[in-house]
Design a protein around this motif. Structure first.
Motif, PDB file in Angstrom:
ATOM      1  N   LEU A 455       0.830  -1.209   0.000  1.00  0.00           N
ATOM      2  CA  LEU A 455       0.000   0.000   0.000  1.00  0.00           C
ATOM      3  C   LEU A 455       0.865   1.260   0.000  1.00  0.00           C
ATOM      4  O   LEU A 455       0.542   2.251  -0.678  1.00  0.00           O
ATOM      5  CB  LEU A 455      -0.926  -0.009   1.212  1.00  0.00           C
ATOM      6  N   SER A 456       1.972   1.242   0.743  1.00  0.00           N
ATOM      7  CA  SER A 456       2.870   2.405   0.755  1.00  0.00           C
ATOM      8  C   SER A 456       3.481   2.633  -0.622  1.00  0.00           C
ATOM      9  O   SER A 456       3.625   3.779  -1.074  1.00  0.00           O
ATOM     10  CB  SER A 456       3.972   2.202   1.797  1.00  0.00           C
ATOM     11  N   TYR A 457       3.836   1.557  -1.298  1.00  0.00           N
ATOM     12  CA  TYR A 457       4.417   1.691  -2.636  1.00  0.00           C
ATOM     13  C   TYR A 457       3.399   2.267  -3.620  1.00  0.00           C
ATOM     14  O   TYR A 457       3.747   3.140  -4.436  1.00  0.00           O
ATOM     15  CB  TYR A 457       4.899   0.327  -3.115  1.00  0.00           C
ATOM     16  N   CYS A 458       2.155   1.825  -3.537  1.00  0.00           N
ATOM     17  CA  CYS A 458       1.113   2.373  -4.426  1.00  0.00           C
ATOM     18  C   CYS A 458       0.872   3.846  -4.150  1.00  0.00           C
ATOM     19  O   CYS A 458       0.697   4.650  -5.085  1.00  0.00           O
ATOM     20  CB  CYS A 458      -0.174   1.569  -4.267  1.00  0.00           C
ATOM     21  N   LEU A 459       0.862   4.220  -2.870  1.00  0.00           N
ATOM     22  CA  LEU A 459       0.709   5.638  -2.535  1.00  0.00           C
ATOM     23  C   LEU A 459       1.899   6.451  -3.027  1.00  0.00           C
ATOM     24  O   LEU A 459       1.737   7.594  -3.487  1.00  0.00           O
ATOM     25  CB  LEU A 459       0.547   5.795  -1.026  1.00  0.00           C
ATOM     26  N   PHE A 460       3.079   5.889  -2.943  1.00  0.00           N
ATOM     27  CA  PHE A 460       4.276   6.582  -3.428  1.00  0.00           C
ATOM     28  C   PHE A 460       4.207   6.806  -4.934  1.00  0.00           C
ATOM     29  O   PHE A 460       4.551   7.897  -5.422  1.00  0.00           O
ATOM     30  CB  PHE A 460       5.518   5.776  -3.059  1.00  0.00           C
ATOM     31  N   LEU A 461       3.770   5.806  -5.680  1.00  0.00           N
ATOM     32  CA  LEU A 461       3.663   5.974  -7.130  1.00  0.00           C
ATOM     33  C   LEU A 461       2.667   7.060  -7.491  1.00  0.00           C
ATOM     34  O   LEU A 461       2.926   7.888  -8.374  1.00  0.00           O
ATOM     35  CB  LEU A 461       3.251   4.649  -7.766  1.00  0.00           C
ATOM     36  N   ALA A 462       1.536   7.067  -6.803  1.00  0.00           N
ATOM     37  CA  ALA A 462       0.535   8.098  -7.088  1.00  0.00           C
ATOM     38  C   ALA A 462       1.056   9.486  -6.738  1.00  0.00           C
ATOM     39  O   ALA A 462       0.883  10.446  -7.507  1.00  0.00           O
ATOM     40  CB  ALA A 462      -0.754   7.797  -6.318  1.00  0.00           C
ATOM     41  N   GLY A 463       1.706   9.618  -5.583  1.00  0.00           N
ATOM     42  CA  GLY A 463       2.238  10.919  -5.203  1.00  0.00           C
ATOM     43  C   GLY A 463       3.350  11.387  -6.125  1.00  0.00           C
ATOM     44  O   GLY A 463       3.421  12.577  -6.466  1.00  0.00           O
ATOM     45  N   ARG A 464       4.215  10.477  -6.557  1.00  0.00           N
ATOM     46  CA  ARG A 464       5.296  10.871  -7.460  1.00  0.00           C
ATOM     47  C   ARG A 464       4.757  11.331  -8.803  1.00  0.00           C
ATOM     48  O   ARG A 464       5.223  12.335  -9.371  1.00  0.00           O
ATOM     49  CB  ARG A 464       6.249   9.693  -7.654  1.00  0.00           C
ATOM     50  N   LEU A 465       3.757  10.624  -9.318  1.00  0.00           N
ATOM     51  CA  LEU A 465       3.177  11.032 -10.599  1.00  0.00           C
ATOM     52  C   LEU A 465       2.493  12.382 -10.499  1.00  0.00           C
ATOM     53  O   LEU A 465       2.561  13.196 -11.429  1.00  0.00           O
ATOM     54  CB  LEU A 465       2.177   9.963 -11.065  1.00  0.00           C
TER      55      LEU A 465
END
Length: 748
Positions: A455-465
């Protein structure tokens, strides 16, 4: 606040109305569990069943016991506790019963079964209120103490909890809630191809509501029995599935890896509840430890009963009773025994038939089974999609596009499963660390790291994009919108991060539930602060795309705040009475039930919304045609010469969109044609000087309409001045005409 019995009766009736499969019970009270309240010395009990009938004020009993000490003369004290009150407390002279057959106690196994009418002098029918036979999950127990007449030593003590057959835990409620979740799941799968569809998000909201309702009973609080029973209806949403083969396998695996904690009870777990908590509601002075005598039992009445049947038989020797997992035997439960269930997770999981040490492994296996089913379903679906794509491979690129879309949807549901598993995994994984039972705790660390890390990785991808570009990039990137949409597609682009506070709040609540399990005050205070903070976040951000979605989530957040505030009344330090806690528990259960009903209605509305919108759009189109004064068929059958050409200045792109085979207009009056004529740029405001109309009034009215609306109405019989073709206009422009108002209406 003291509530009257009448108010409690109304609330109990309301809760029973919400339980569709509650069977009608008679006005009876019966024993639901039996335990020793002191070390058995002179009497060993195999069976102790008692039923009280209100209609004729009689008692039926079935007792199987064995006396192991000779020459013991005892008196029996009967004590009844109902919601902390003591309506019955009397002593029986056993030497006067059965023609002195029990004085001294015979040193052999015996069984006694009979129905005894109670004397009217007891006034038991007046002491036991009517509500005791109707309220679900009755909080009452009876205690039988045998005291030696000569020395006053306590020879035996037995406690039996009483029930009237009603309960807030209903199998029908479990099936109804799981059926609603299945409906939400199927509808979410059907509509998940559209990232903006609300049904997949409503499925997550419904599951989060179930999990929150169950987790409210996991705190170190003195809950009323009716609320714990109600909360166990949602235990399946936390992955707490009580299955005997699975529990036996977990017990074996746990014992092989160094586990020493007791297994689950084969009978009712209520027998092992701490006596200070519901349903016992006993003060500390009422506990019996070792061979100590009860201090606060007053001997009020001595009764003599006779002419009762006593039937003797030989039975096998009694088994020693030491463990919680010994089913079918009477257990020893005192204030100092190790098998006492404390408030919070131990009582809750044992109520559903799962040992305290087995809670995490049950969740772990449930998560594994769910993901295994998911992978099998996705694999079957992928095979079907590949087969259908090959069958329609006539279109170029149809196979890769279809498989790519299916893969994106599978990734989105993979993310949704992690969101659902986050709450139970975080609670029971961290709680497993506090038990220190076996090295299976390593699995809890691994599972929590996998779920939280993904879940942290998915949130990181969304925030980075969103940071590298703009938040709207998340919604314009079609591929990422499909697979990562469960985290942000529900919210407005400027509030794409609104899921992060919810996940943080879930993690904080799980941490408090697991690590502060011995301090209910700390748990409930911080949980209330977290719920208020989550509500304030929703009110400030208003993250959803529609006002209705904001209202729904805000109302659910208000429900969580109100219910959490009501749970403060269950703190032991407050010392609220048992009846008041029952009322609070019923009110809280009603609030949660209303929230579930609201979610059910919302899912049905979202499920029917596309069909209702389509019907509404069709009806609006038909009404607009009738409002113009002629049917739609007449509107579309107008000849081209009666349609008004649209000014290129109004819709400049329309000239290249519509063309006809014969764009020239031939006039009967002059025989001239408009083919090749070049009109001025502002010809709609300056009609030709050589134009003549057969009807001057019609020409005047149409010219007035042209000047007011930037459209010119050309009379079909009027000749137009011809001009040579201009080299500035291509042949394709000359072969096209301006679209009419009927073909391209002006945008609103």
């Amino acid at each position: 606040i003291l509530f009257s019995v009448a108010r409690l009766r109304r609330l109990a009736s309301l809760l029973l109305a919400l339980s569709p499969l509650a069977a009608c019970q008679g006005d009876t009270l019966f024993t639901s569990s039996v335990t020793y309240c002191s070390e058995p010395d002179a009497l060993l009990i195999q069976q102790f069943d008692v039923i009280y009938f209100q209609q004729n004020s009689s008692v039926w009993f079935n007792i199987s016991a064995a006396s192991v000490q000779p020459d013991v003369n005892v008196s029996a004290n009967v004590f009844l506790n109902v919601y902390g009150m003591h309506p019955v407390n009397f002593t029986i002279d056993l030497c006067s019963l059965f023609n002195s057959a029990l004085c001294p106690l015979p040193t052999y196994n015996f069984t006694g079964s009979d129905t005894i009418p109670l004397p009217s002098s007891l006034g038991l029918s007046q002491k036991v209120p009517e509500i005791a036979f109707k309220i679900p999950d009755l909080e009452a127990y009876a205690q039988l103490s045998l005291t030696e007449v000569n020395t006053g030593a306590l020879k035996a003590c037995v406690q039996a909890t009483l029930s009237n057959g009603w309960s807030a835990h209903q199998v029908g409620v479990e099936w109804a809630t799981s059926g609603l979740a299945l409906l939400a799941l199927l509808s979410a799968v059907c509509f998940s191809a559209a990232p903006d569809s609300l049904l997949p998000f409503r499925f997550l909201d419904l599951f989060y509501l179930y999990q929150w309702a169950a987790s409210t009973a996991l705190l170190d609080l003195n809950y009323s029995s009716v609320y714990i029973a109600f909360a166990t209806n949602f235990a399946w949403a936390l992955g707490l599935l009580s299955n005997s083969p699975i529990q036996i396998a977990i017990n074996n695996m746990r014992h092989l890896t160094g586990g020493t904690m007791a297994d689950a009870s084969g009978g009712s777990a209520v027998a092992f509840v701490n006596r200070k908590l519901s349903p016992y509601n006993a003060a500390a002075a009422m506990f019996v430890s070792g061979t100590s005598q009860l201090l606060e039992i007053n001997q009020e009445t001595v009764l003599t009963w006779s002419n009762s049947a006593l039937e003797n038989y030989a039975s096998p020797a009694m088994l020693d009773v030491k463990q919680l997992d010994s089913a079918g035997t009477v257990q020893l439960v005192t204030s100092s025994s190790s098998n006492v269930l404390q408030a919070g997770i131990p009582i809750y999981v044992n109520y559903v038939g799962i040992a305290t040490a087995n809670a995490f492994m049950t969740v772990f296996l449930t998560v594994l089974m769910v993901f295994a089913i998911f992978f099998v379903a996705v694999g079957i679906g992928y095979g079907i999609v590949a087969y259908l794509a090959r069958r329609s491979s006539a279109k170029a690129g149809s196979l890769p596009n279809l498989q790519e879309r299916y893969t994106g949807l599978a990734r989105a549901w993979f993310l949704r499963l992690f969101l659902i598993a986050f709450t139970p995994v975080s609670i029971f994984a961290m709680y497993q660390w506090t038990l220190k039972d076996s090295w299976l705790s390593v699995l809890s660390v691994l599972l929590l790291l996998v779920v939280a890390g993904f879940l942290s990785y998915c949130l990181f991808l969304a925030g980075r994009l969103a940071v590298r570009g703009t938040p709207s990039t998340l919604y314009t990137d079609r591929k990422y919108l499909v697979c990562g949409g469960p985290l942000f597609a529900l919210y407005r682009s400027e509030r794409y991060y609104a899921a992060l506070p919810l996940l943080i709040a879930t993690l904080l609540k799980a941490t408090l539930t697991a690590f502060a399990h011995a301090d209910g005050e700390v748990q409930i205070i911080f949980l209330l602060v977290i719920e208020v903070g989550a509500l304030a976040t929703l009110l400030v951000l208003r993250p959803h795309k529609t006002r209705g979605a904001d209202i729904l989530t805000t109302s659910l957040a208000i429900t969580r705040v109100v219910c959490t505030g009501l749970l403060v009344c269950f703190v032991e330090a407050i010392g609220m009475g048992a009846i008041s806690r029952v009322v609070i528990g019923i009110v809280t259960a009603v609030f949660i039930s209303v929230a579930v009903v609201v979610m059910f209605i919302n899912i049905l509305v979202n499920l029917a919304a596309p069909y209702l919108w389509r019907h509404r759009t069709r009806s609006s189109t038909d009404f607009s045609a009738l409002e113009k004064g002629r049917p739609e068929s007449e509107e579309t059958s107008r000849p081209p010469e009666q349609m008004v050409p649209l000014d290129p200045g109004v819709n400049p792109d329309s000239s290249s969109q519509i063309s006809i085979e014969d764009p020239s207009v031939y006039t009967q009056e002059s025989g001239a044609t408009t083919l090749g004529s070049l009109l001025p740029r502002q010809w709609s405001l300056r009609p030709s000087r050589h134009s003549h109309s057969r009807n001057s009034s019609m020409s005047h009215s149409r010219n007035s309409f042209s000047q007011s609306s930037n459209f010119v109405s050309s009379n079909a019989s009027s000749p137009r001045q011809s001009h040579p073709p201009s080299p500035l206009y291509s042949h394709s422009q000359l072969q096209s005409r301006q679209p009419t108002i009927d073909e391209h209406p002006a945008p609103f």
